[in-house]
Motif scaffolding. Structure first.
Motif, PDB file in Angstrom:
ATOM      1  N   THR A 197       0.806  -1.224   0.000  1.00  0.00           N
ATOM      2  CA  THR A 197       0.000   0.000   0.000  1.00  0.00           C
ATOM      3  C   THR A 197       0.840   1.275   0.000  1.00  0.00           C
ATOM      4  OG1 THR A 197      -1.839  -1.126   1.083  1.00  0.00           O
ATOM      5  CG2 THR A 197      -1.796   1.273   1.234  1.00  0.00           C
ATOM      6  N   PRO A 198       1.891   1.403   0.826  1.00  0.00           N
ATOM      7  CA  PRO A 198       2.677   2.647   0.802  1.00  0.00           C
ATOM      8  C   PRO A 198       3.273   2.950  -0.576  1.00  0.00           C
ATOM      9  CG  PRO A 198       3.175   1.391   2.778  1.00  0.00           C
ATOM     10  CD  PRO A 198       2.339   0.506   1.917  1.00  0.00           C
ATOM     11  N   THR A 199       3.789   1.933  -1.269  1.00  0.00           N
ATOM     12  CA  THR A 199       4.370   2.170  -2.591  1.00  0.00           C
ATOM     13  C   THR A 199       3.294   2.560  -3.594  1.00  0.00           C
ATOM     14  OG1 THR A 199       6.178   0.611  -2.188  1.00  0.00           O
ATOM     15  CG2 THR A 199       5.701   1.156  -4.481  1.00  0.00           C
ATOM     16  N   LEU A 200       2.145   1.909  -3.525  1.00  0.00           N
ATOM     17  CA  LEU A 200       1.066   2.242  -4.456  1.00  0.00           C
ATOM     18  C   LEU A 200       0.542   3.651  -4.214  1.00  0.00           C
ATOM     19  CD1 LEU A 200      -0.978  -1.101  -4.622  1.00  0.00           C
ATOM     20  CD2 LEU A 200       0.820  -0.272  -6.147  1.00  0.00           C
ATOM     21  N   GLU A 201       0.461   4.062  -2.952  1.00  0.00           N
ATOM     22  CA  GLU A 201       0.029   5.429  -2.662  1.00  0.00           C
ATOM     23  C   GLU A 201       1.055   6.442  -3.168  1.00  0.00           C
ATOM     24  OE1 GLU A 201      -2.787   7.029  -1.316  1.00  0.00           O
ATOM     25  OE2 GLU A 201      -3.501   5.090  -2.050  1.00  0.00           O
ATOM     26  N   ARG A 202       2.322   6.120  -2.980  1.00  0.00           N
ATOM     27  CA  ARG A 202       3.371   7.002  -3.515  1.00  0.00           C
ATOM     28  C   ARG A 202       3.306   7.034  -5.040  1.00  0.00           C
ATOM     29  NH1 ARG A 202       7.543   9.951  -2.686  1.00  0.00           N
ATOM     30  NH2 ARG A 202       9.429   9.859  -3.983  1.00  0.00           N
ATOM     31  N   GLY A 203       3.057   5.901  -5.647  1.00  0.00           N
ATOM     32  CA  GLY A 203       2.931   5.854  -7.103  1.00  0.00           C
ATOM     33  C   GLY A 203       1.779   6.706  -7.602  1.00  0.00           C
ATOM     34  N   ARG A 204       0.646   6.654  -6.894  1.00  0.00           N
ATOM     35  CA  ARG A 204      -0.503   7.485  -7.265  1.00  0.00           C
ATOM     36  C   ARG A 204      -0.124   8.967  -7.237  1.00  0.00           C
ATOM     37  NH1 ARG A 204      -3.609  10.758  -4.903  1.00  0.00           N
ATOM     38  NH2 ARG A 204      -2.689  10.289  -2.875  1.00  0.00           N
ATOM     39  N   TYR A 205       0.580   9.370  -6.179  1.00  0.00           N
ATOM     40  CA  TYR A 205       1.002  10.770  -6.069  1.00  0.00           C
ATOM     41  C   TYR A 205       1.943  11.144  -7.214  1.00  0.00           C
ATOM     42  CZ  TYR A 205       2.927  15.062  -4.057  1.00  0.00           C
ATOM     43  OH  TYR A 205       3.324  16.380  -3.863  1.00  0.00           O
ATOM     44  N   LEU A 206       2.875  10.269  -7.537  1.00  0.00           N
ATOM     45  CA  LEU A 206       3.857  10.549  -8.582  1.00  0.00           C
ATOM     46  C   LEU A 206       3.234  10.547  -9.973  1.00  0.00           C
ATOM     47  CD1 LEU A 206       6.781   8.423  -7.140  1.00  0.00           C
ATOM     48  CD2 LEU A 206       6.700  10.926  -7.277  1.00  0.00           C
ATOM     49  N   VAL A 207       2.188   9.750 -10.176  1.00  0.00           N
ATOM     50  CA  VAL A 207       1.461   9.792 -11.450  1.00  0.00           C
ATOM     51  C   VAL A 207       0.848  11.173 -11.652  1.00  0.00           C
ATOM     52  CG1 VAL A 207      -0.650   8.956 -12.581  1.00  0.00           C
ATOM     53  CG2 VAL A 207       1.042   7.331 -11.730  1.00  0.00           C
ATOM     54  N   ASN A 208       0.320  11.746 -10.567  1.00  0.00           N
ATOM     55  CA  ASN A 208      -0.180  13.122 -10.653  1.00  0.00           C
ATOM     56  C   ASN A 208       0.961  14.107 -10.896  1.00  0.00           C
ATOM     57  OD1 ASN A 208      -2.971  12.635 -10.214  1.00  0.00           O
ATOM     58  ND2 ASN A 208      -2.618  12.419  -8.026  1.00  0.00           N
ATOM     59  N   ALA A 209       2.031  13.973 -10.124  1.00  0.00           N
ATOM     60  CA  ALA A 209       3.171  14.883 -10.276  1.00  0.00           C
ATOM     61  C   ALA A 209       3.795  14.773 -11.653  1.00  0.00           C
ATOM     62  CB  ALA A 209       4.223  14.573  -9.206  1.00  0.00           C
ATOM     63  N   GLY A 210       3.734  13.579 -12.253  1.00  0.00           N
ATOM     64  CA  GLY A 210       4.329  13.356 -13.562  1.00  0.00           C
ATOM     65  C   GLY A 210       3.456  13.764 -14.727  1.00  0.00           C
ATOM     66  N   GLY A 211       2.260  14.252 -14.460  1.00  0.00           N
ATOM     67  CA  GLY A 211       1.398  14.720 -15.533  1.00  0.00           C
ATOM     68  C   GLY A 211       0.840  13.609 -16.411  1.00  0.00           C
ATOM     69  N   CYS A 212       0.820  12.387 -15.917  1.00  0.00           N
ATOM     70  CA  CYS A 212       0.372  11.261 -16.748  1.00  0.00           C
ATOM     71  C   CYS A 212      -1.098  11.394 -17.147  1.00  0.00           C
ATOM     72  CB  CYS A 212       0.577   9.948 -16.006  1.00  0.00           C
ATOM     73  SG  CYS A 212       2.259   9.672 -15.404  1.00  0.00           S
ATOM     74  N   ILE A 213      -1.929  11.870 -16.224  1.00  0.00           N
ATOM     75  CA  ILE A 213      -3.368  11.906 -16.461  1.00  0.00           C
ATOM     76  C   ILE A 213      -3.717  12.914 -17.545  1.00  0.00           C
ATOM     77  CG2 ILE A 213      -5.612  12.360 -15.383  1.00  0.00           C
ATOM     78  CD1 ILE A 213      -4.331  11.439 -12.723  1.00  0.00           C
ATOM     79  N   SER A 214      -3.028  14.039 -17.586  1.00  0.00           N
ATOM     80  CA  SER A 214      -3.347  15.108 -18.539  1.00  0.00           C
ATOM     81  C   SER A 214      -3.301  14.619 -19.980  1.00  0.00           C
ATOM     82  CB  SER A 214      -2.369  16.275 -18.372  1.00  0.00           C
ATOM     83  OG  SER A 214      -2.388  16.773 -17.059  1.00  0.00           O
ATOM     84  N   CYS A 215      -2.419  13.661 -20.275  1.00  0.00           N
ATOM     85  CA  CYS A 215      -2.291  13.158 -21.641  1.00  0.00           C
ATOM     86  C   CYS A 215      -2.951  11.797 -21.846  1.00  0.00           C
ATOM     87  CB  CYS A 215      -0.821  13.046 -22.039  1.00  0.00           C
ATOM     88  SG  CYS A 215      -0.011  14.633 -22.359  1.00  0.00           S
ATOM     89  N   HIS A 216      -2.868  10.924 -20.848  1.00  0.00           N
ATOM     90  CA  HIS A 216      -3.264   9.528 -21.063  1.00  0.00           C
ATOM     91  C   HIS A 216      -4.707   9.213 -20.657  1.00  0.00           C
ATOM     92  CE1 HIS A 216       0.638   7.902 -22.331  1.00  0.00           C
ATOM     93  NE2 HIS A 216       1.171   8.783 -21.496  1.00  0.00           N
ATOM     94  N   GLU A 217      -5.391  10.154 -20.015  1.00  0.00           N
ATOM     95  CA  GLU A 217      -6.785   9.902 -19.676  1.00  0.00           C
ATOM     96  C   GLU A 217      -7.571   9.681 -20.960  1.00  0.00           C
ATOM     97  OE1 GLU A 217      -9.817  11.624 -16.372  1.00  0.00           O
ATOM     98  OE2 GLU A 217      -8.997  13.100 -17.761  1.00  0.00           O
ATOM     99  N   GLY A 218      -8.327   8.589 -21.006  1.00  0.00           N
ATOM    100  CA  GLY A 218      -9.010   8.240 -22.252  1.00  0.00           C
ATOM    101  C   GLY A 218     -10.517   8.173 -22.117  1.00  0.00           C
ATOM    102  N   ASP A 219     -11.204   8.341 -23.245  1.00  0.00           N
ATOM    103  CA  ASP A 219     -12.664   8.265 -23.250  1.00  0.00           C
ATOM    104  C   ASP A 219     -13.151   6.870 -22.881  1.00  0.00           C
ATOM    105  OD1 ASP A 219     -12.799  10.918 -24.012  1.00  0.00           O
ATOM    106  OD2 ASP A 219     -12.943  10.462 -26.158  1.00  0.00           O
ATOM    107  N   ALA A 220     -12.300   5.863 -23.094  1.00  0.00           N
ATOM    108  CA  ALA A 220     -12.686   4.489 -22.771  1.00  0.00           C
ATOM    109  C   ALA A 220     -12.601   4.210 -21.271  1.00  0.00           C
ATOM    110  CB  ALA A 220     -11.804   3.501 -23.536  1.00  0.00           C
TER     111      ALA A 220
END
Length: 301
Positions: free
Chosen positions: A52-75
């Motif tokens: 859980t700690p690593t996954l929570e850190r990963g979630r935070y870093l996905v936000n910090a890395g801007g992944c959602i802004s480009c990879h969020e999909g209609d599907a």
């Protein structure tokens, strides 16, 4: 007549053989010069975490890395498909959910690290730099693996992303010399004694990859590092400068508030392509990290 015949023989036969020979020689020289760049980079043999700690850190870093802004999909989820326009054509953000057929299902931790930091697929192919792997290159392996672990723990979404719409003269094989040329112009990373500035630089230059849009590029699409954050041109308009000169009338608190809410010093809210960046990236950071980014842009350049 003899002179004319000799001239014709030279141009029609010898010249053609010379051209072919020069092309072969040029290819061999290029292969010798750039052969290391074609080799798939070696990365540590690492596994994906499930704690859980690593996954929570990963979630935070996905936000910090801007992944959602480009990879969020209609599907659904980060299933990709967003069109990214560039002077070299239209690139489509990939499906980074763990679907085995259309996404990253079956990837190992090493596969993710190689992709994020080196721009290479599990089978060794180059990714086009519409994916900001050159900025991610200085992300720590630990952070890259935390991102990977969170991505791999998300629901798989089936989504066949369209093929890139690019001219026929552009190929992945060209990215070995392209990366080599980009490396030649890349400055030595700055070191900061101030921990806040160091953190801000890491977030802005690498995880947040702000320079991918806000730094100008040359005709080859390589970042002009001498004018870092001086503004760039995109097919749909100019991206403003965010260097110290451009932000001279902003306070650090102004910047931190902007990164949180998108509120400009004049009371207006930012629009356009910065809206999803604020919503999914900087707006999700901790107050401490936003202050670090603000300090970097005001005092670290």
């Amino acid at each position: 007549m003899l002179a004319s015949e000799a001239s014709g023989y030279w141009s029609n036969d010898v010249m053609s053989r010379m051209v072919v020979g020069l092309m072969v020689l040029g290819g061999l020289v290029a292969a010798w010069l750039f052969s290391p760049a074609y080799l798939s980079p070696s990365v540590p043999d690492v596994g994906l975490a499930t704690d859980t700690p690593t996954l929570e850190r990963g979630r935070y870093l996905v936000n910090a890395g801007g992944c959602i802004s480009c990879h969020e999909g209609d599907a659904g989820g980060l299933s990709g498909g967003m069109a990214i326009e560039s002077p070299f054509g239209v690139f489509y953000a990939s499906n980074i959910t763990p679907d085995p057929a259309t996404g990253t299902g079956g990837w190992t931790g090493s596969d993710y690290v190689r992709a994020i930091k080196h721009g290479r697929s599990p089978d060794g192919r180059f990714y086009f730099p519409a994916f900001p792997y050159r900025s991610y290159a200085d992300v720590t392996d630990e952070d890259a693996l935390a991102i990977a672990s969170w991505l791999n723990a998300q629901p798989a979404v089936v989504n066949n992303v369209p093929a890139h719409d690019i001219p026929g003269w552009i190929g992945r094989w060209q990215l070995a010399p392209w990366n080599t040329l980009a490396n030649l112009g890349e400055p030595v990373p700055a070191l900061y004694d101030d921990a806040q500035l160091a953190r801000g630089a890491y977030l802005a230059r690498h995880l947040g990859h702000c320079g991918e849009c806000h730094t100008p590029r040359n005709a080859l699409g390589i970042s002009d590092y001498a004018n870092e954050f001086a503004g760039g041109d995109m097919p749909d308009g100019h991206v403003p400068a965010i260097n110290s000169a451009a932000l001279s009338n902003w306070s650090e608190d102004d910047l931190a508030l902007f990164l949180f809410l998108g509120l400009l010093p004049d009371g207006e809210y930012v629009g356009g392509k910065m809206e999803p960046v604020i919503e999914h990236n900087t707006g999700q950071l901790s107050d401490e990290d936003r202050q670090a980014m603000a300090a970097f842009f005001k005092r670290g350049l």
